[in-house]
Design a protein around this motif. Structure first.
Motif, PDB file in Angstrom:
ATOM      1  N   VAL A 193       0.926  -1.242  -0.112  1.00 48.69           N
ATOM      2  CA  VAL A 193       0.023  -0.060  -0.015  1.00 48.69           C
ATOM      3  C   VAL A 193       1.026   1.077  -0.045  1.00 48.69           C
ATOM      4  CG1 VAL A 193      -1.911   1.158   1.305  1.00 48.69           C
ATOM      5  CG2 VAL A 193      -1.904  -1.111   1.149  1.00 48.69           C
ATOM      6  N   SER A 194       0.321   2.232  -0.760  1.00 52.15           N
ATOM      7  CA  SER A 194       1.117   3.533  -0.773  1.00 52.15           C
ATOM      8  C   SER A 194       0.189   4.576  -0.745  1.00 52.15           C
ATOM      9  CB  SER A 194       1.927   3.784  -2.136  1.00 52.15           C
ATOM     10  OG  SER A 194       1.055   3.731  -3.316  1.00 52.15           O
ATOM     11  N   VAL A 195       0.497   5.742  -0.185  1.00 54.12           N
ATOM     12  CA  VAL A 195      -0.195   6.834   0.107  1.00 54.12           C
ATOM     13  C   VAL A 195       0.364   8.097  -0.491  1.00 54.12           C
ATOM     14  CG1 VAL A 195      -1.652   8.093   1.889  1.00 54.12           C
ATOM     15  CG2 VAL A 195      -1.095   5.697   2.425  1.00 54.12           C
ATOM     16  N   ASN A 196      -0.160   8.543  -1.393  1.00 60.33           N
ATOM     17  CA  ASN A 196       0.453   9.516  -2.391  1.00 60.33           C
ATOM     18  C   ASN A 196       1.917   8.847  -2.862  1.00 60.33           C
ATOM     19  OD1 ASN A 196      -1.388  11.188  -2.225  1.00 60.33           O
ATOM     20  ND2 ASN A 196      -0.541  12.766  -0.837  1.00 60.33           N
ATOM     21  N   ASP A 197       2.888   9.567  -2.362  1.00 61.24           N
ATOM     22  CA  ASP A 197       4.208   8.878  -2.752  1.00 61.24           C
ATOM     23  C   ASP A 197       5.012   8.013  -1.648  1.00 61.24           C
ATOM     24  OD1 ASP A 197       4.865  11.205  -1.352  1.00 61.24           O
ATOM     25  OD2 ASP A 197       6.562  11.780  -2.732  1.00 61.24           O
ATOM     26  N   ALA A 198       4.162   7.928  -0.474  1.00 59.07           N
ATOM     27  CA  ALA A 198       4.877   7.249   0.675  1.00 59.07           C
ATOM     28  C   ALA A 198       4.308   5.909   0.750  1.00 59.07           C
ATOM     29  CB  ALA A 198       4.319   8.031   1.927  1.00 59.07           C
ATOM     30  N   SER A 199       5.374   5.001   1.280  1.00 58.92           N
ATOM     31  CA  SER A 199       5.078   3.488   1.287  1.00 58.92           C
ATOM     32  C   SER A 199       4.451   3.354   2.737  1.00 58.92           C
ATOM     33  CB  SER A 199       6.080   2.844   0.880  1.00 58.92           C
ATOM     34  OG  SER A 199       6.405   2.792  -0.646  1.00 58.92           O
ATOM     35  N   VAL A 200       3.592   2.383   2.905  1.00 61.24           N
ATOM     36  CA  VAL A 200       3.263   2.065   4.356  1.00 61.24           C
ATOM     37  C   VAL A 200       4.151   0.805   4.683  1.00 61.24           C
ATOM     38  CG1 VAL A 200       1.526   0.722   5.671  1.00 61.24           C
ATOM     39  CG2 VAL A 200       0.691   2.400   3.934  1.00 61.24           C
ATOM     40  N   VAL A 201       5.105   1.064   5.483  1.00 62.87           N
ATOM     41  CA  VAL A 201       6.160  -0.012   5.919  1.00 62.87           C
ATOM     42  C   VAL A 201       5.697  -0.824   7.142  1.00 62.87           C
ATOM     43  CG1 VAL A 201       7.963   1.558   5.085  1.00 62.87           C
ATOM     44  CG2 VAL A 201       7.185   1.786   7.372  1.00 62.87           C
ATOM     45  N   GLN A 202       4.779  -0.283   7.870  1.00 60.75           N
ATOM     46  CA  GLN A 202       4.030  -1.121   8.970  1.00 60.75           C
ATOM     47  C   GLN A 202       2.605  -0.658   9.120  1.00 60.75           C
ATOM     48  OE1 GLN A 202       6.148  -0.925  12.812  1.00 60.75           O
ATOM     49  NE2 GLN A 202       4.795  -2.332  13.680  1.00 60.75           N
ATOM     50  N   PRO A 203       1.626  -1.704   8.948  1.00 60.12           N
ATOM     51  CA  PRO A 203       0.267  -1.149   8.935  1.00 60.12           C
ATOM     52  C   PRO A 203      -0.013  -1.765  10.323  1.00 60.12           C
ATOM     53  CG  PRO A 203       0.694  -3.454   7.726  1.00 60.12           C
ATOM     54  CD  PRO A 203       1.877  -2.950   8.283  1.00 60.12           C
ATOM     55  N   ASP A 204      -1.471  -1.277  10.769  1.00 62.39           N
ATOM     56  CA  ASP A 204      -2.436  -1.877  11.915  1.00 62.39           C
ATOM     57  C   ASP A 204      -1.522  -1.810  13.110  1.00 62.39           C
ATOM     58  OD1 ASP A 204      -4.263  -2.288   9.893  1.00 62.39           O
ATOM     59  OD2 ASP A 204      -3.547  -4.235   9.447  1.00 62.39           O
ATOM     60  N   ILE A 205      -0.939  -0.681  13.634  1.00 65.55           N
ATOM     61  CA  ILE A 205      -0.560  -0.545  14.989  1.00 65.55           C
ATOM     62  C   ILE A 205      -1.897  -0.052  15.576  1.00 65.55           C
ATOM     63  CG2 ILE A 205       1.163   0.535  16.514  1.00 65.55           C
ATOM     64  CD1 ILE A 205       2.957   1.024  13.829  1.00 65.55           C
ATOM     65  N   LYS A 206      -2.521  -0.827  16.559  1.00 67.79           N
ATOM     66  CA  LYS A 206      -3.825  -0.645  16.800  1.00 67.79           C
ATOM     67  C   LYS A 206      -3.844  -0.004  18.194  1.00 67.79           C
ATOM     68  CE  LYS A 206      -6.022  -4.252  13.963  1.00 67.79           C
ATOM     69  NZ  LYS A 206      -6.663  -5.492  14.018  1.00 67.79           N
ATOM     70  N   ALA A 207      -4.291   1.256  18.233  1.00 65.95           N
ATOM     71  CA  ALA A 207      -4.614   1.799  19.674  1.00 65.95           C
ATOM     72  C   ALA A 207      -6.089   1.783  20.179  1.00 65.95           C
ATOM     73  CB  ALA A 207      -4.126   3.415  19.243  1.00 65.95           C
ATOM     74  N   SER A 208      -6.347   2.216  21.290  1.00 67.60           N
ATOM     75  CA  SER A 208      -7.670   2.282  21.948  1.00 67.60           C
ATOM     76  C   SER A 208      -8.549   3.044  21.153  1.00 67.60           C
ATOM     77  CB  SER A 208      -7.648   2.693  23.274  1.00 67.60           C
ATOM     78  OG  SER A 208      -7.075   4.028  23.346  1.00 67.60           O
ATOM     79  N   ASN A 209      -8.053   4.397  20.327  1.00 70.06           N
ATOM     80  CA  ASN A 209      -8.734   5.079  19.804  1.00 70.06           C
ATOM     81  C   ASN A 209      -8.689   5.407  18.312  1.00 70.06           C
ATOM     82  OD1 ASN A 209      -6.379   6.388  20.165  1.00 70.06           O
ATOM     83  ND2 ASN A 209      -7.232   8.523  20.536  1.00 70.06           N
ATOM     84  N   GLY A 210      -8.195   4.240  17.593  1.00 72.66           N
ATOM     85  CA  GLY A 210      -7.834   4.246  16.314  1.00 72.66           C
ATOM     86  C   GLY A 210      -6.477   3.312  15.843  1.00 72.66           C
ATOM     87  N   VAL A 211      -5.963   3.909  14.666  1.00 70.11           N
ATOM     88  CA  VAL A 211      -4.818   2.606  14.231  1.00 70.11           C
ATOM     89  C   VAL A 211      -3.796   3.618  13.440  1.00 70.11           C
ATOM     90  CG1 VAL A 211      -6.222   2.501  11.935  1.00 70.11           C
ATOM     91  CG2 VAL A 211      -4.422   0.649  12.751  1.00 70.11           C
TER      92      VAL A 211
END
Length: 224
Positions: A193-211
């Motif tokens: 997955v990429s967002v604009n020109d940035a790559s997602v290097v670690q997904p789904d770090i889950k917090a109590s109020n989001g990710v």
């Protein structure tokens, strides 16, 4: 001072507004006045299009003496790589992660810690320390100064999407951020997955109020 900061940022990252407009889906560019698509495709995907309400109940008949006794359902096994949400909020979770020291300092300088510690939920595309290190050192120091707080807030809120968007929800399309601009998500099974020109290097770090999804570049709002 602000002009100096913007020039330093633009020299490294470039102005991303043109690339975003070129990469947007046709539907997003057809809205009047150049406004972003009010129904980005990512939010038309499950679970955002999930209907609410109580499903109808099915009448049951008493078990007969010949029927086998009921057994307890088997426990659900989490999918590979799935993690349980942390009891810490987004800000506390970022502060406890060695990859987000610069981000944590930037959130404090921008006065966003209280907001991102709130109920949410929020999804943060969070630049790592390595991402911030790609900026000119003097530009980063300028951004953290009180007189440049408005610019810093604009940049940081451009990395935040309302709602709890996990990696399984991420589909290619346009997503509007808390800042008001849009980012273009590209989800490719072979490339990630990429967002604009940035790559997602670690997904789904889950917090109590989001990710949190860690990314490898700092993104700039289109009008910055």
């Amino acid at each position: 001072m602000c002009n100096k900061t913007l020039k330093l940022l633009a020299s490294l990252i470039g102005v991303v507004g043109a690339s975003i407009l070129i990469g947007l889906p046709v539907e997003a560019q057809q809205s009047s006045g150049g406004a972003t698509n009010p129904r980005p495709s990512i939010f038309n995907e499950p679970p955002y299009n999930r209907r609410t309400g109580t499903p109808p109940t099915t009448p049951t008949t008493p078990p007969s003496e010949t029927q086998p006794p009921e057994t307890a359902p088997s426990p659900v096994t989490p999918a590979p790589g799935a993690t349980e949400p942390s009891t810490e909020n987004l800000v506390a979770l970022a502060a406890a992660n060695d990859s987000f020291k610069t981000l944590t300092a930037a959130l404090k300088a921008a006065g966003l810690t209280e907001t991102l510690s709130g109920q949410g939920p929020f999804t943060v595309f969070a630049p790592t320390d390595a991402a911030f290190a790609q900026l000119p050192q003097d530009a980063l120091q300028e951004l953290l100064k009180p007189e440049n707080k408005d610019i810093l807030v604009k940049i940081l809120t451009y990395h935040v999407v309302p709602g709890n968007v996990t990696s399984s929800d991420l589909k290619s399309g346009e997503v509007k951020t808390v800042e008001g601009g849009a980012v273009n998500v590209q989800a490719d099974p072979s490339k990630g997955v990429s967002v604009n020109d940035a790559s997602v290097v670690q997904p789904d770090i889950k917090a109590s109020n989001g990710v949190i999804h860690a990314i490898d570049k700092v993104m700039l709002p289109p009008d910055l």
